[in-house]
Scaffold this motif. Structure first.
Motif, PDB file in Angstrom:
ATOM      1  N   ARG A   1     -13.907 -13.096  16.662  1.00  0.00           N
ATOM      2  CA  ARG A   1     -13.397 -14.036  17.657  1.00  0.00           C
ATOM      3  C   ARG A   1     -14.335 -14.060  18.854  1.00  0.00           C
ATOM      4  O   ARG A   1     -14.762 -13.011  19.349  1.00  0.00           O
ATOM      5  CB  ARG A   1     -12.002 -13.642  18.130  1.00  0.00           C
ATOM      6  CG  ARG A   1     -10.972 -13.328  17.082  1.00  0.00           C
ATOM      7  CD  ARG A   1     -10.928 -14.252  15.894  1.00  0.00           C
ATOM      8  NE  ARG A   1     -10.939 -15.663  16.172  1.00  0.00           N
ATOM      9  CZ  ARG A   1     -10.923 -16.578  15.228  1.00  0.00           C
ATOM     10  NH1 ARG A   1     -10.923 -16.222  13.969  1.00  0.00           N
ATOM     11  NH2 ARG A   1     -10.931 -17.844  15.538  1.00  0.00           N
ATOM     12  N   ARG A   2     -14.642 -15.222  19.339  1.00  0.00           N
ATOM     13  CA  ARG A   2     -15.578 -15.325  20.440  1.00  0.00           C
ATOM     14  C   ARG A   2     -14.861 -15.117  21.781  1.00  0.00           C
ATOM     15  O   ARG A   2     -13.702 -15.468  21.940  1.00  0.00           O
ATOM     16  CB  ARG A   2     -16.272 -16.685  20.425  1.00  0.00           C
ATOM     17  CG  ARG A   2     -15.408 -17.857  20.893  1.00  0.00           C
ATOM     18  CD  ARG A   2     -16.106 -19.159  20.602  1.00  0.00           C
ATOM     19  NE  ARG A   2     -15.472 -20.304  21.234  1.00  0.00           N
ATOM     20  CZ  ARG A   2     -14.381 -20.888  20.790  1.00  0.00           C
ATOM     21  NH1 ARG A   2     -13.793 -20.419  19.710  1.00  0.00           N
ATOM     22  NH2 ARG A   2     -13.866 -21.935  21.408  1.00  0.00           N
TER      23      ARG A   2
ATOM     24  N   GLU B   1     -15.992 -24.334  16.673  1.00  0.00           N
ATOM     25  CA  GLU B   1     -15.388 -23.178  17.331  1.00  0.00           C
ATOM     26  C   GLU B   1     -13.925 -23.431  17.675  1.00  0.00           C
ATOM     27  O   GLU B   1     -13.075 -22.544  17.533  1.00  0.00           O
ATOM     28  CB  GLU B   1     -16.180 -22.811  18.585  1.00  0.00           C
ATOM     29  CG  GLU B   1     -17.544 -22.204  18.280  1.00  0.00           C
ATOM     30  CD  GLU B   1     -18.299 -21.836  19.538  1.00  0.00           C
ATOM     31  OE1 GLU B   1     -17.966 -22.378  20.625  1.00  0.00           O
ATOM     32  OE2 GLU B   1     -19.234 -21.018  19.456  1.00  0.00           O
TER      33      GLU B   1
END
Length: 448
Positions: A113-114, A353
Motif C-alpha cells: 500500500r502506498r 493507484e
C-alpha cells in the motif's frame, strides 16, 4: 510445467495445466459463450460460478473459471476489465485458503500500500467527488448547527486524515460575529484501509493549527490515545493483522477522557467509519448482546451532541453469503471505475493507484471472513434505522447545503448528480446509480 495466471501483481500456479488445453466447448455449460466477453452481466455470472465452486471445494471448476476471467481481466482495459482484475485477485487469494492443494498462491506478491504526502492526499480526494460530496454536505450542516456558539468541539471519526476541516476553518473564519474557538479530537487508531498518509496524526494536527492561525481561528487539536492499539507507533498498519481495536477505543470514549465541556457545542462527525465497527452481536463483553456499531451510537448519544453527521457508501456489503457480496460489490464498485474512465487515460498511474485502493476493499470483502472481514458496509436506509433505534432524529439538509453540493458537483464530470431520499438523506449518484449518502442527526431528547 505449471500454467501461471497473473492478475495484477498476484501470481498463482495451477497444478493441473492440462485443464487449459481443453477446448472451450468442453467447459462447464455455465461458462459457454463467455470466453472473451466483456459484458458485465457475463462477468458477474462467471464470478458467481467461481464463488459457488469455492464453496463446494470444486478445485477443477475454480481453475476453469479463473482461466476465463484471466482472459477478460486487464489493469489497463475498460472499466469492466479493470474491475474484473481486482475481483480475480480477491478470488485467487480466497482460493489459496480454501483449495491449497489445487493452487499455490504467492503471498509475497501482495501489493504494497502506498503512503501519500498531504499534497498527494489532497489530489486524491479531489479526483472524483466520492469524499468531497460528504465533506461539503457535512461542513455546511455543521456550520448551520454551530450558529451562535462561541466554542465548538468536533469528535472526528473518519478515514481521510482530517482533509475536510480546512474548508470548515475557512468558513467559520468569515462568520460576521467572528469565528468560534474550535477544538478537534481524533482517535489514534483507524481502520487499516487506504488512503494511507506518510505523516502522523500529530503532524496533521500541527498543519491544521497553522492553517487556523493563518485564518485567525482559535484552534486546538487532540488525539485520543489508546495504549492497546498495537499499530499506533506505525504509520501504516499491517494488512495481515487487520488491527482495529475499536472495543478498546470505545472504553476510552468517556466525557473525562474526551475532556467534554458544558460550554462547547459538540459535533460528532462519522465519515466512512461506521462500516468498520462490527455489526455482529458481541456476547460476553461489556456490550452484551449488542454490536459495537450500536454501542458506539448509544455512547455518542449520551454526550448530547448538537449534531451527528453520518456519511458512507450506499451499498449492502455485510451479507454472510459470498455470492451475495460478489453481486452487490461488482454492481456497486463499477461506479468509481466507470467514473475514472471519463477523464483519465487507461495507463494513468494516478488512475491505477486509485483503483488499487478500491481493489484493497474488494479483496477484504471477497477473500476474508469472520473478524478479518472488516468491510461490512450497510446502505443508508439501514444506517438510518440504526440511528433511529439509538434515539436519534434526522435533520433535513437546508437549501443552502443543497446549493453548495450542487455547485461542488458542477466541478466534476456531468455523470455525477444528487438527489434526496427518505426526506432527510442526500445521495450522490453516478449516471443515476446511488453512490454515497449523507445524513445529519440530533438526539431525540434535544428536540422540542
Amino acid at each position: 510445467m505449471k500454467t501461471e495466471l497473473r492478475g495484477n501483481t498476484t501470481s498463482i500456479s495451477l497444478q493441473n495445466p492440462s485443464l487449459f488445453n481443453t477446448p472451450q466447448s468442453s467447459l462447464s455449460g455455465a461458462l459457454k459463450g463467455c470466453l472473451g466477453s466483456l459484458d458485465g452481466a457475463c462477468i458477474e455470472k462467471l464470478l458467481l460460478h467461481c464463488a459457488s465452486a469455492l464453496e463446494h471445494n470444486d478445485g477443477t471448476l475454480v481453475q476453469q473459471v479463473m482461466w476465463v476471467l484471466n482472459n477478460v481481466a486487464s489493469l489497463v482495459g475498460d472499466p469492466n476489465q479493470r474491475l474484473t482484475s481486482w475481483f480475480l485477485r480477491a478470488l485467487v487469494s480466497r482460493a489459496s485458503k480454501v483449495c491449497p492443494t489445487a493452487m499455490d498462491f504467492d503471498g509475497s506478491s501482495r501489493i504494497q500500500r502506498r503512503q501519500m504526502s498531504v499534497t498527494e492526499l489532497a489530489v486524491y480526494v479531489d479526483l472524483i467527488p466520492w469524499h468531497r460530496f460528504g465533506f461539503c454536505a457535512s461542513n455546511s450542516a455543521i456550520f448551520k448547527a454551530i450558529e451562535g456558539h462561541s466554542k465548538v468541539h468536533i469528535l472526528d471519526f473518519s478515514i481521510t486524515h482530517c482533509m475536510q476541516w480546512p474548508t470548515l476553518i475557512d468558513a467559520v473564519a468569515k462568520r460576521p460575529e467572528g469565528p468560534p474557538s474550535l477544538r478537534i479530537t481524533v482517535p489514534s487508531c483507524r481502520p487499516p484501509v487506504p488512503p494511507f498518509l506518510n505523516v502522523s496524526c500529530e503532524e496533521v494536527g500541527l498543519r491544521l493549527s497553522n492553517f487556523a492561525k493563518f485564518r485567525d481561528v482559535p484552534f486546538e487539536f487532540n488525539v485520543i490515545d489508546d495504549p492497546s492499539y498495537l499499530a499506533s507507533t506505525e504509520i501504516m498498519p499491517k494488512e495481515s493483522s487487520h488491527d482495529f481495536h475499536f472495543e478498546s477505543l470505545l472504553n476510552h470514549l468517556t466525557p473525562s477522557v474526551l475532556n467534554l465541556r458544558d460550554d462547547e457545542a459538540l459535533v460528532i462527525n462519522c465519515q466512512n467509519w461506521l462500516r468498520y465497527l462490527s455489526n455482529i452481536e458481541q456476547k460476553g463483553s461489556r456490550v452484551q448482546d449488542s454490536s459495537l456499531r450500536d454501542a458506539f451510537l448509544r455512547t455518542v448519544k449520551a454526550f448530547n451532541p448538537c449534531i451527528v453527521i453520518v456519511v458512507d457508501e450506499d451499498s449492502d456489503l455485510s451479507a454472510p453469503s459470498l455470492s451475495s457480496r460478489i453481486t452487490t460489490c461488482f454492481n456497486y464498485l463499477w461506479i468509481p471505475f466507470d467514473a475514472l474512465e471519463t477523464f483519465l487515460p487507461k495507463d494513468s498511474r494516478q488512475r491505477i493507484e486509485y483503483e488499487s485502493d478500491i481493489g484493497h476493499k474488494i479483496e477484504n470483502i471477497i477473500s476474508f471472513e469472520g473478524l478479518q472481514r472488516i468491510e461490512r458496509l450497510e446502505p443508508g436506509i439501514k444506517v438510518s434505522e440504526r440511528m433511529k433505534n439509538a434515539g436519534f432524529l434526522s435533520v433535513p439538509f437546508c437549501k443552502d447545503t443543497i446549493g453548495e453540493v450542487r455547485s461542488l458537483l458542477e466541478e466534476h464530470a456531468s455523470g455525477w448528480g444528487m438527489k434526496r431520499e427518505e426526506d432527510h438523506m442526500l445521495m450522490l449518484t453516478w449516471k443515476g446509480h446511488n453512490a454515497v449518502f449523507a445524513t445529519a442527526w440530533v438526539p431525540s431528547d434535544l428536540q422540542d
